[in-house]
Enzyme design. Structure first.
Site, PDB file in Angstrom:
ATOM      1  N   CYS A  74      26.320  26.194  33.897  1.00 59.80           N
ATOM      2  CA  CYS A  74      27.438  25.259  34.046  1.00 59.80           C
ATOM      3  C   CYS A  74      26.952  23.979  34.710  1.00 59.80           C
ATOM      4  CB  CYS A  74      28.589  25.889  34.828  1.00 59.80           C
ATOM      5  SG  CYS A  74      28.351  25.873  36.605  1.00 59.80           S
ATOM      6  N   CYS A  83      29.700  30.708  41.870  1.00 59.34           N
ATOM      7  CA  CYS A  83      28.759  31.799  41.550  1.00 59.34           C
ATOM      8  C   CYS A  83      27.339  31.312  41.844  1.00 59.34           C
ATOM      9  CB  CYS A  83      28.901  32.264  40.112  1.00 59.34           C
ATOM     10  SG  CYS A  83      28.803  31.013  38.844  1.00 59.34           S
ATOM     11  N   CYS A 163      33.555  26.123  33.679  1.00 60.36           N
ATOM     12  CA  CYS A 163      33.299  27.325  34.472  1.00 60.36           C
ATOM     13  C   CYS A 163      33.034  28.507  33.547  1.00 60.36           C
ATOM     14  CB  CYS A 163      34.497  27.615  35.374  1.00 60.36           C
ATOM     15  SG  CYS A 163      34.288  29.116  36.364  1.00 60.36           S
ATOM     16  N   GLN A 289      43.023  43.857  39.562  1.00 59.89           N
ATOM     17  CA  GLN A 289      41.573  43.629  39.595  1.00 59.89           C
ATOM     18  C   GLN A 289      41.215  42.439  38.705  1.00 59.89           C
ATOM     19  OE1 GLN A 289      39.200  44.724  41.383  1.00 59.89           O
ATOM     20  NE2 GLN A 289      39.900  46.651  42.278  1.00 59.89           N
ATOM     21  N   GLU A 339      52.267  50.983  49.351  1.00 59.02           N
ATOM     22  CA  GLU A 339      51.762  49.610  49.334  1.00 59.02           C
ATOM     23  C   GLU A 339      52.707  48.729  50.144  1.00 59.02           C
ATOM     24  OE1 GLU A 339      50.236  46.078  49.038  1.00 59.02           O
ATOM     25  OE2 GLU A 339      49.132  47.752  48.155  1.00 59.02           O
ATOM     26  N   ASP A 384      42.305  52.721  48.770  1.00 55.55           N
ATOM     27  CA  ASP A 384      41.811  51.469  48.193  1.00 55.55           C
ATOM     28  C   ASP A 384      42.350  50.309  49.031  1.00 55.55           C
ATOM     29  OD1 ASP A 384      40.723  49.516  46.610  1.00 55.55           O
ATOM     30  OD2 ASP A 384      42.056  49.832  44.898  1.00 55.55           O
ATOM     31  N   CYS A 411      36.130  47.066  48.608  1.00 50.59           N
ATOM     32  CA  CYS A 411      35.609  45.790  48.106  1.00 50.59           C
ATOM     33  C   CYS A 411      34.770  45.083  49.173  1.00 50.59           C
ATOM     34  CB  CYS A 411      36.747  44.891  47.640  1.00 50.59           C
ATOM     35  SG  CYS A 411      37.987  44.567  48.895  1.00 50.59           S
TER      36      CYS A 411
END
Length: 455
Positions: A74, A83, A163, A289, A339, A384, A411
């Site tokens: 990019c 990134c 991107c 996700q 949740e 999670d 994560c």
């Protein structure tokens, strides 16, 4: 070693998340320098000391790493913080992440465990189904930009018109929105002065359905007729289809994407995505996700780790929109999800009905409080939690159930490592660990841990 001193050195390795480790021979000391690649020779300045460790700011890459064998894909690399590792072959990125997770897990896991490596993302590029872009300028008083922040900057924004983390449809929409407001000389919101109109562009696109939700986030400080923008967006030639265009009003002082009021300019305020044969309705702010194909790999791993749950009650704690719970429901007696975000729970309930799952129940509330109110007792627990992990008090209540088996999805491996201490102290052992690379070219990775209660 003092603040402001400048040194040169080679990044020996990169620890999670994105911490380059550089040895300075003349000081006989290691320094943490972020935003580098293993093997790069860099120039850096000492800018702080934290918990006895010296930290430096990267000033210049003097020599590329031997691992950098690919050309950037990019136009704003390496200045963009989106990134960082795209010049490394994907295999090398995966090896680096595997080393990072092992260095975190090995010291905290008691006894032997099986590390099953890092599963690759099915898509290396164009994998993100959600992206938050910011309005701003690339330099002080420069022209309007729309995209991602410069590496290490909270103000300068680089236009991300090509991107490679998102589908080309999102790039086309971004450029259309940017040009529309540039032509009209519309102001962006300045965080320090709290003045201006344009804040964010939140784009969501179903990877399997191609359905796109466009969310323009502004303040109420100015007023514009957005009908021409809607017409321009709907005229774009896209592979997918725009199903909703929303105008989200946000006057909060903090730099977060949230809604004080949402106006539907076109279509609907949701889109659909499919995972493992199930369909999910997703609203602007509901968690899902961000890598749909990667999520399938992740959830299949969870399903494999949880094993045979026929005729068993499963607690899906920190359940979000109930994706994991609904993936497990067809092979379980009952699934109860908890949740704290009510919007996500409502979406989970609606999705369960849509998928014909009658053995799912989703409860809105704090896990710590809700666990006292549930009459059923679990046979198996899936955890999670958000990035910061589980509150110590909630861990205590979870452990009191004394289930024989738990699966923890994380994560953020450093939060996972902290939570494993009390879990293991309560008599659970880590059987096996697997990672799923949901975020190629970035510092992040999902970790799945199978935990069994010792007899």
């Amino acid at each position: 070693m003092k603040k402001g001193q400048i040194y040169e050195g080679i990044i020996e390795r990169v620890d999670f998340p994105n911490k380059g480790i550089v040895f300075v021979p003349e000081e006989e000391q290691y320094v943490i320098v972020k935003n580098g690649i293993p093997g790069q020779k860099i120039r850096f300045m000492i800018n702080k000391f934290k918990r006895g460790n010296a930290e430096g700011r990267l000033l210049e890459v003097l020599e590329k790493s031997p691992l950098e064998t690919r050309e950037p894909v990019c136009s704003i690399f390496p200045a963009c913080g989106g990134c960082m590792y795209q010049t490394m072959p994907y295999e090398e990125q995966v090896k680096m992440k595997e080393g990072q997770i092992r260095r975190i897990m090995d010291p905290v896991v008691k006894g032997e465990y099986v590390f099953e490596g890092v599963k690759h993302s099915p898509k290396e590029f164009h994998y993100r189904n959600k992206m938050e872009f910011s309005f701003g300028d690339e330099f002080k008083d420069g022209p309007l930009s729309l995209g991602l922040h410069k590496k290490g900057s909270t103000y300068d924004v680089l236009t991300a018109g090509d991107c490679q983390l998102v589908h080309e449809d999102m790039d086309k929409i971004l450029l259309c929105v940017l040009n529309y407001f540039k032509e009209r000389n519309v102001s962006y919101y300045k965080k320090m002065q709290h003045v201006g109109y344009l804040r964010h562009l939140l784009l969501r696109r179903g990877d399997t359905t191609g359905e796109i939700l466009v969310n323009l986030v502004t303040t109420t400080q100015e007023e514009y007729d957005l009908t021409p923008l809607v017409e321009e967006l709907l005229a774009l030639e896209l592979e997918g289809k725009i199903v909703g265009i929303l105008h989200i009003l946000n006057d909060s002082l903090s730099d977060v994407v949230k809604s004080d009021e949402t106006r539907i300019l076109y279509g609907q305020d949701f889109f659909y995505e499919k995972l493992l044969g199930l369909e999910f309705k997703i609203t602007p702010f509901s968690f899902f996700q961000p890598n749909s194909k990667g999520a399938e790999v992740l959830y299949e791993t969870v399903r494999e780790y949880i094993g045979d749950i026929d005729n068993q009650v499963v607690f899906d704690l920190f359940s979000g929109t109930g994706t994991i719970g609904q993936v497990l429901a067809p092979v379980a007696k009952k699934v109860i999800g908890v949740e704290i975000i009510e919007e996500a729970v409502e979406a989970a309930k609606e999705n369960a009905v849509r998928n014909g799952l009658s053995n799912c129940r989703f409860i809105a509330g704090d896990v710590f409080k809700v666990l006292d109110e549930i009459e059923e007792k679990p046979d198996v627990i899936v955890l999670d939690p958000p990035r910061d992990g589980i509150h110590p008090k909630a861990i205590g209540k979870i452990l009191n159930f004394g289930v024989s088996h738990m699966v923890y999805v994380s994560c953020k491996p450093t939060s996972l490592a902290r939570d494993l201490e009390p879990i293991q102290a309560a008599g659970y052992q880590v059987d096996k660990v697997c990672c799923v690379d949901m975020f190629p070219h970035t510092a992040n990775c999902e970790t799945v841990v199978s935990l069994t209660r010792k007899k």
